[in-house]
Write an enzyme that holds these catalytic residues in place. Structure first.
Site, mmCIF file in Angstrom:
data_model
loop_
_atom_site.group_PDB
_atom_site.id
_atom_site.type_symbol
_atom_site.label_atom_id
_atom_site.label_comp_id
_atom_site.label_asym_id
_atom_site.label_seq_id
_atom_site.Cartn_x
_atom_site.Cartn_y
_atom_site.Cartn_z
ATOM 1 N N LYS A 35 0.611 -1.154 0.033
ATOM 2 C CA LYS A 35 0.119 -0.180 -0.009
ATOM 3 C C LYS A 35 0.783 1.247 0.064
ATOM 4 C CE LYS A 35 -4.176 -1.762 1.035
ATOM 5 N NZ LYS A 35 -4.761 -1.655 2.590
ATOM 6 N N HIS B 94 2.089 7.166 2.489
ATOM 7 C CA HIS B 94 1.639 8.404 2.210
ATOM 8 C C HIS B 94 1.821 9.395 3.266
ATOM 9 C CE1 HIS B 94 -2.004 7.664 4.447
ATOM 10 N NE2 HIS B 94 -1.960 6.523 3.930
ATOM 11 N N HIS C 242 1.306 8.890 6.709
ATOM 12 C CA HIS C 242 2.138 7.985 7.565
ATOM 13 C C HIS C 242 3.133 8.866 8.401
ATOM 14 C CE1 HIS C 242 0.692 4.695 5.020
ATOM 15 N NE2 HIS C 242 0.361 4.121 5.977
HETATM 16 N N1 ARG Z 1 -0.645 -1.047 9.951
HETATM 17 C C1 ARG Z 1 -1.643 -0.289 10.649
HETATM 18 C C2 ARG Z 1 -2.206 0.911 9.715
HETATM 19 O O1 ARG Z 1 -1.580 1.403 8.557
HETATM 20 C C3 ARG Z 1 -0.999 0.417 11.766
HETATM 21 C C4 ARG Z 1 -0.458 -0.547 12.885
HETATM 22 C C5 ARG Z 1 -0.703 0.019 14.045
HETATM 23 N N2 ARG Z 1 0.082 -0.704 15.253
HETATM 24 C C6 ARG Z 1 -0.703 -1.754 15.866
HETATM 25 N N3 ARG Z 1 0.029 -2.454 16.748
HETATM 26 N N4 ARG Z 1 -1.890 -2.005 15.656
HETATM 27 O O2 ARG Z 1 -3.419 1.070 10.130
#
Ligand code: ARG
Length: 568
Positions: free
Chosen positions: A126, A129, A132
């Protein structure tokens, strides 16, 4: 550095026959320095002492006034206003900065404790962007804050590298994919497959079924699925790393969601053994209605795991592996409920350390052009934003005729520093709109302004032929114990306390704002005073102060993850 407030608490405490800790938290720093450097309000004492607060304040002022630490002590109504002896305060502060140098501002509050900071954590395949930037930059600053406060810090990038979307991705690739395209431009290509999958699946539900089976196969270690998944992951990481390099950010671990796949069955068993698991329409859930929350979905009807299951497994693994004091999750406030749910599951499982898992949320970033939408391909890549900031900075630098041999390097340090500084300027929970002109404004409360101030201090030191080291104890400091010079000394003294406060609140903006205060105080001193004067003693004292301000700005910026150029 000696903590003056602590010393005052001891003096006041012994005068009042009270424990210093009780006194400490009441001592204030008046907004108006005419009311003293510190003030102690006596309202609360009235009841115990059965006297008017103003009378208590007057007696107290009288009692402690003789101490050598004070220039004078006055009472104004119920307040004891304390003025610290400027000479000794200035000498103490500047001697400490000169002696500690790059370590100035650090402390040992966290010695022997391990803190995990989990941040950035983008999703594989993905786009990386502009949204982030928040977790990435705030997380990095928190890591540096904890490090500065003496903690042992483990930086984890909890990559979104698992889940049903990989079933979709692999399915899409098998139908419409092309190896060459993926290699050339991995994320954009994979994203286009993902978008196509959703379009096609609307008309053909069989695709969804195929995707579910594919993810089931992946979760059960099927060779072909594993190979494709690994490849997507590697290609994505290459792109992420380009951005991390630009931001000068690294991690100790990239163990993302997939890392926990083989650790989940045991966790699910444990949840079941504790009697928490219920079957609902084939899925397994933990009911949280008692706490007014939607149920936590632990497995789907086909037995595959979910985002929340992996978070629970990850927390348990981390506790076992690192025995953390705190585990900090720098994740958008949109996921508040998600964190509340699984923290509750941990609690119900009897993991009393669930209290040490801390969600540090932040608000939304938006662009003036409007909102983004991954599905519709309206995405602003973080890499493009950083590159554009650098380009725009190069234009400004050239226009201003800035004094540097290496425009390219300076533009990088300033352009990227500006984006980071901007990100860390507001309280993290606030939403904000990204705007290049605000970010790159050299005169506002911005990164370029602070960096420019640092470079200005460097050039003053050079022009004044400042010595490598100062013998602070032997210097005459009378010229800098007054006016804007002294106001600057006070800002410098405050830096270590501010760093600790920013760390305790998980709020880098506390530090960002203080660095602006230091820069403004230095610029006021620079405009009010001639620094390079005939009188050697005076010149040296002013150069010492300049060197200290430069050091403080450099150290503060360093903790935010920003470089301090010598020339600009
Ligand atoms: N990958 C997730 C996102 O982009 C964020 C992860 C956050 N960390 C966690 N331990 N849930 O939304």
């Amino acid at each position: 550095m000696k903590d003056i407030k602590q010393e005052l608490a001891a003096i006041l405490g012994s005068a009042l026959d009270m424990p210093a800790e009780e006194v400490y938290s009441l001592i204030e720093i008046p907004a108006d320095s005419a009311m003293g450097d510190y003030a102690y309000p006596c309202f609360k004492l009235a009841k115990v002492m059965r006297k008017a607060p103003a009378m208590i304040a007057a007696e107290l002022a009288e009692k402690i006034g003789g101490n050598a630490i004070f220039e004078k002590v006055e009472n104004v109504n119920a307040y004891v206003n304390m003025f610290i002896d400027k000479e000794s305060f200035t000498r103490m502060t500047l001697a400490d900065i000169a002696a500690t140098g790059d370590r100035f501002g650090r402390c040992t509050a966290g010695e022997g404790k391990t803190v995990i900071v989990e941040y950035s954590s983008p999703n594989i395949a993905k786009p990386f962007h502009i949204g982030h930037i928040r977790s990435t930059v705030i997380g990095n600053a928190l890591y540096k804050l904890y490090d500065a406060c003496g903690y042992n810090v483990v930086r984890i990038n909890h990559l979104g590298d698992y889940g049903t979307q990989f079933g979709k991705m692999i399915t899409a690739y098998r139908h419409w994919g092309n190896e060459e395209d993926v290699k050339r431009e991995p994320i954009k290509t994979l994203l286009s497959y993902y978008v196509k999958f959703h379009q096609e699946a609307d008309a053909d539900p069989a695709l969804d079924q195929e995707a579910r089976e594919t993810f089931y196969n992946l979760e059960h270690g099927a060779e072909e699925e594993m190979r494709l998944w690994k490849w997507f992951r590697e290609e994505s990481l290459k792109e992420f790393n380009r951005v991390y390099d630009m931001l000068d950010i690294t991690f100790d671990s990239y163990n993302g969601e997939s890392f926990y796949s083989d650790k989940m069955p045991a966790v699910i068993d444990e949840i079941r053994e504790k009697g928490l698991l219920q079957v609902s329409e084939g899925a397994q859930i933990v009911d949280l209605s008692q706490w007014n929350m939607a149920p936590a979905l632990i497995t789907k009807s086909d037995g595959t795991s979910l985002y929340i299951t992996r978070d629970i497994a990850a927390a348990i693994y981390r506790k076992q592996t690192y025995d953390f004091y705190k585990c900090i999750y720098v994740v958008a406030s949109q996921q508040n409920l998600h964190f509340q749910q699984w923290f509750k599951v941990l609690e119900l499982m009897g993991k009393d350390w669930y209290k040490d898992c801390i969600h540090v949320p932040f608000g939304l970033v938006s662009l003036e052009e409007g909102t983004m939408s991954t599905r519709n391909g309206r995405v602003v890549f973080l890499e493009d934003v950083l590159n554009k900031a650098v380009e725009k900075t190069a234009e400004i630098v050239k226009e201003k005729g800035v004094n540097t041999e290496n425009i390219e390097e300076t533009s990088k340090v300033v352009g990227i520093g500006a984006v980071i500084f901007n990100e860390l300027s507001n309280s993290r929970i606030k939403d904000y709109v990204f705007n290049y002109d605000n970010v790159l404004n050299f005169d506002g409360e911005t990164g370029p302004y602070v960096q420019y101030t640092h470079a200005r201090a460097a050039s003053v030191l050079k022009n004044g032929k400042a010595p490598e080291a100062f013998d602070v104890a032997a210097m005459d400091l009378s010229s800098i114990c007054k006016g804007s010079a002294y106001e600057l000394v006070k800002e410098l003294y405050a830096l270590p306390g501010v760093i600790l406060e920013a760390c305790e609140k998980n709020e880098p903006s506390v530090l960002t704002r203080h660095i602006v205060d230091i820069a403004q105080a230095f610029n006021k001193f620079y405009h009010d005073e001639h620094i390079i004067v005939e009188n050697e003693e005076e010149k040296n004292a002013k150069l010492l102060l300049t060197a200290a301000a430069k050091q403080a700005i450099k150290n503060g910026l360093g903790i935010l993850g920003i470089k301090a150029p010598e020339k600009m």
